[in-house]
Write a protein that holds these residues in place. Structure first.
Motif, PDB file in Angstrom:
ATOM      1  N   GLY A 289     -15.770   0.517   1.328  1.00  0.00           N
ATOM      2  CA  GLY A 289     -15.223  -0.012   2.577  1.00  0.00           C
ATOM      3  C   GLY A 289     -14.246  -1.165   2.444  1.00  0.00           C
ATOM      4  N   THR A 290     -14.595  -2.209   1.720  1.00  0.00           N
ATOM      5  CA  THR A 290     -13.701  -3.346   1.551  1.00  0.00           C
ATOM      6  C   THR A 290     -13.491  -3.606   0.064  1.00  0.00           C
ATOM      7  N   TYR A 291     -12.437  -4.325  -0.249  1.00  0.00           N
ATOM      8  CA  TYR A 291     -12.106  -4.609  -1.644  1.00  0.00           C
ATOM      9  C   TYR A 291     -11.317  -5.908  -1.711  1.00  0.00           C
ATOM     10  N   PRO A 292     -11.233  -6.529  -2.888  1.00  0.00           N
ATOM     11  CA  PRO A 292     -10.539  -7.816  -3.034  1.00  0.00           C
ATOM     12  C   PRO A 292      -9.050  -7.718  -2.674  1.00  0.00           C
ATOM     13  N   ALA A 293      -8.508  -8.818  -2.195  1.00  0.00           N
ATOM     14  CA  ALA A 293      -7.111  -8.860  -1.738  1.00  0.00           C
ATOM     15  C   ALA A 293      -6.099  -8.622  -2.850  1.00  0.00           C
TER      16      ALA A 293
ATOM     17  N   LEU B 146      -6.121  -6.270  -4.880  1.00  0.00           N
ATOM     18  CA  LEU B 146      -6.015  -4.833  -5.101  1.00  0.00           C
ATOM     19  C   LEU B 146      -5.424  -4.165  -3.873  1.00  0.00           C
ATOM     20  N   ALA B 147      -4.822  -2.981  -4.064  1.00  0.00           N
ATOM     21  CA  ALA B 147      -4.232  -2.237  -2.948  1.00  0.00           C
ATOM     22  C   ALA B 147      -4.270  -0.746  -3.257  1.00  0.00           C
ATOM     23  N   THR B 148      -4.306   0.054  -2.204  1.00  0.00           N
ATOM     24  CA  THR B 148      -4.198   1.498  -2.375  1.00  0.00           C
ATOM     25  C   THR B 148      -2.728   1.857  -2.595  1.00  0.00           C
ATOM     26  N   ALA B 149      -2.475   3.047  -3.087  1.00  0.00           N
ATOM     27  CA  ALA B 149      -1.097   3.509  -3.280  1.00  0.00           C
ATOM     28  C   ALA B 149      -0.368   3.564  -1.937  1.00  0.00           C
ATOM     29  N   THR B 150      -1.064   3.920  -0.872  1.00  0.00           N
ATOM     30  CA  THR B 150      -0.465   3.983   0.462  1.00  0.00           C
ATOM     31  C   THR B 150      -0.033   2.599   0.936  1.00  0.00           C
ATOM     32  N   GLU B 151      -0.865   1.602   0.684  1.00  0.00           N
ATOM     33  CA  GLU B 151      -0.505   0.226   1.068  1.00  0.00           C
ATOM     34  C   GLU B 151       0.705  -0.262   0.282  1.00  0.00           C
TER      35      GLU B 151
ATOM     36  N   THR C  98       0.929   1.164 -12.928  1.00  0.00           N
ATOM     37  CA  THR C  98       0.275   2.023 -13.910  1.00  0.00           C
ATOM     38  C   THR C  98      -0.143   3.323 -13.228  1.00  0.00           C
ATOM     39  N   ASP C  99      -0.400   4.339 -14.039  1.00  0.00           N
ATOM     40  CA  ASP C  99      -0.867   5.614 -13.501  1.00  0.00           C
ATOM     41  C   ASP C  99      -2.372   5.610 -13.239  1.00  0.00           C
ATOM     42  N   THR C 100      -3.078   4.724 -13.906  1.00  0.00           N
ATOM     43  CA  THR C 100      -4.532   4.701 -13.828  1.00  0.00           C
ATOM     44  C   THR C 100      -4.999   3.573 -12.914  1.00  0.00           C
ATOM     45  N   PRO C 101      -5.802   3.888 -11.912  1.00  0.00           N
ATOM     46  CA  PRO C 101      -6.316   2.829 -11.038  1.00  0.00           C
ATOM     47  C   PRO C 101      -7.253   1.894 -11.794  1.00  0.00           C
TER      48      PRO C 101
ATOM     49  N   LEU D 170      -7.495   2.157  -6.531  1.00  0.00           N
ATOM     50  CA  LEU D 170      -6.995   0.824  -6.191  1.00  0.00           C
ATOM     51  C   LEU D 170      -6.204   0.291  -7.376  1.00  0.00           C
ATOM     52  N   PHE D 171      -5.094  -0.358  -7.091  1.00  0.00           N
ATOM     53  CA  PHE D 171      -4.180  -0.844  -8.120  1.00  0.00           C
ATOM     54  C   PHE D 171      -3.957  -2.337  -7.953  1.00  0.00           C
ATOM     55  N   GLU D 172      -3.618  -3.016  -9.032  1.00  0.00           N
ATOM     56  CA  GLU D 172      -3.321  -4.447  -9.004  1.00  0.00           C
ATOM     57  C   GLU D 172      -2.010  -4.684  -8.251  1.00  0.00           C
ATOM     58  N   ARG D 173      -2.053  -5.512  -7.220  1.00  0.00           N
ATOM     59  CA  ARG D 173      -0.819  -5.838  -6.484  1.00  0.00           C
ATOM     60  C   ARG D 173       0.196  -6.535  -7.400  1.00  0.00           C
ATOM     61  N   ALA D 174      -0.289  -7.402  -8.279  1.00  0.00           N
ATOM     62  CA  ALA D 174       0.596  -8.169  -9.157  1.00  0.00           C
ATOM     63  C   ALA D 174       1.356  -7.279 -10.143  1.00  0.00           C
TER      64      ALA D 174
END
Length: 68
Positions: free
Chosen positions: A13-17, A19-24, A34-37, A54-58
């Protein structure tokens, strides 16, 4: 020898700020660096549920624009 892939964190449901989904990322004109979440998000909504990466925003990079 049987090697297992390292486990990655899984959020419900929730995750740290940071991180982001590919859609976000896509909505911000970015794509995953990266190709790997680095983690997984399990979501449950009325009428649908699933898991997404989920992927690293940075580490996100600008999405290439399509040629006209």
């Amino acid at each position: 020898m049987n090697r297992r892939a390292p486990r990655i964190p899984k959020y419900l449901g929730t995750y740290p700020a940071h991180l982001a989904t590919a859609t976000e990322l896509d909505a911000q004109g970015l794509k995953a660096g990266t190709d790997t979440p680095v983690a997984l998000l399990e979501y449950r909504e009325p009428g649908r549920s699933g898991t997404c990466g989920l992927f690293e925003r940075a580490a996100a990079v600008p999405r290439e624009r399509e040629a006209s």
